[in-house]
Design an enzyme around this catalytic site. Structure first.
Site, PDB file in Angstrom:
ATOM      1  N   LEU A   1     -36.072 -11.652  63.843  1.00 50.18           N
ATOM      2  CA  LEU A   1     -34.994 -10.684  63.956  1.00 50.18           C
ATOM      3  C   LEU A   1     -33.783 -11.447  64.463  1.00 50.18           C
ATOM      4  CD1 LEU A   1     -33.850  -7.783  64.125  1.00 50.18           C
ATOM      5  CD2 LEU A   1     -34.914  -7.598  66.380  1.00 50.18           C
ATOM      6  N   SER A   2     -32.699 -11.446  63.707  1.00 49.97           N
ATOM      7  CA  SER A   2     -31.548 -12.286  64.029  1.00 49.97           C
ATOM      8  C   SER A   2     -30.925 -11.930  65.373  1.00 49.97           C
ATOM      9  CB  SER A   2     -30.476 -12.168  62.944  1.00 49.97           C
ATOM     10  OG  SER A   2     -30.917 -12.717  61.737  1.00 49.97           O
ATOM     11  N   GLN A   3     -30.324 -12.913  65.990  1.00 45.08           N
ATOM     12  CA  GLN A   3     -29.553 -12.739  67.219  1.00 45.08           C
ATOM     13  C   GLN A   3     -28.486 -11.660  67.010  1.00 45.08           C
ATOM     14  OE1 GLN A   3     -27.344 -16.265  68.031  1.00 45.08           O
ATOM     15  NE2 GLN A   3     -26.422 -15.499  69.922  1.00 45.08           N
TER      16      GLN A   3
END
Length: 218
Positions: free
Chosen positions: A68-70
């Site tokens: 899950l991207s920053q």
């Protein structure tokens, strides 16, 4: 969707607002993007064991070797896309569905492609719980885009190809914008704008994404 968000509780709401403040300090300027980041419950896009870390500004694992991207990167890519006001948006890499949920609040129609079926199925259920109805999902090779639904005036890629696939450029509408991480050992976020048969490319900032694995469907 508002009923779902209202039921999350004041603690989560305050935690999301602290994340929004950190994103502002990091340079995110779009009030619309910050508002949506403050509304979308990031913790439901993670397994329960990691949900307590949902509002840290960091990437987190979602299984199958994916992340899950920053939040900063989600906000930054969304802000770049929003500057061009696209209506017909293609997302490559549905993943957990979090970026998809953010996009759904800002653009009329989202087409999102995911190559790993279990991730897609979980994302579909999460989007359904949030009553998001302007997203169409497809299980396919993201590197090929979604030609049957193109051309798109906005394309966002959430995994890094070694270079922007020509198939995606072909599906970009005239005047449309593509936002993608590009590179292997060293990656950079790029913005590509189509001008007729030519493409204007701008390199923006270093990033770190999982690789885009063209031709691999699971």
């Amino acid at each position: 969707m508002s009923k779902v968000i209202e039921g999350i509780g004041m603690t989560s709401r305050r935690t999301r607002m602290r994340l929004v403040s950190r994103l502002q300090e990091a340079g995110i300027e779009s009030a619309r993007v910050l508002e949506v980041i403050g509304q979308v419950p990031r913790h439901i896009f993670l397994d329960e064991a990691l949900s307590h870390r949902a509002y840290e500004d960091t990437s987190l694992p979602i299984g199958h070797g994916q992340t899950l991207s920053q939040p900063y990167i989600v906000a930054r890519m969304t802000e770049l896309l929003l500057a061009h006001e696209p209506e017909h948006v293609l997302e490559l890499g549905t993943g957990s569905g979090y970026q998809t949920a953010v996009l759904s609040r800002l653009f009329p129609k989202i087409y999102s492609v995911e190559r790993i079926r279990p991730l897609q199925e979980r994302a579909r259920e999460r989007l359904r719980k949030l009553d998001i109805r302007n997203v169409m999902l497809k299980h396919a090779d993201g590197g090929m885009g979604w030609p049957d639904r193109g051309p798109f005036d906005g394309i966002i890629v959430t995994a890094a190809p070694s270079d922007v696939p020509g198939e995606l450029l072909d599906q970009l509408a005239d005047g449309g914008v593509l936002i993608a991480p590009v590179g292997e050992e060293k990656q950079v976020l790029v913005e590509v704008i189509r001008r007729g048969d030519s493409f204007e490319r701008r390199e923006l900032e270093p990033v770190n994404f999982v690789p885009l694995l063209a031709g691999v469907i699971r």
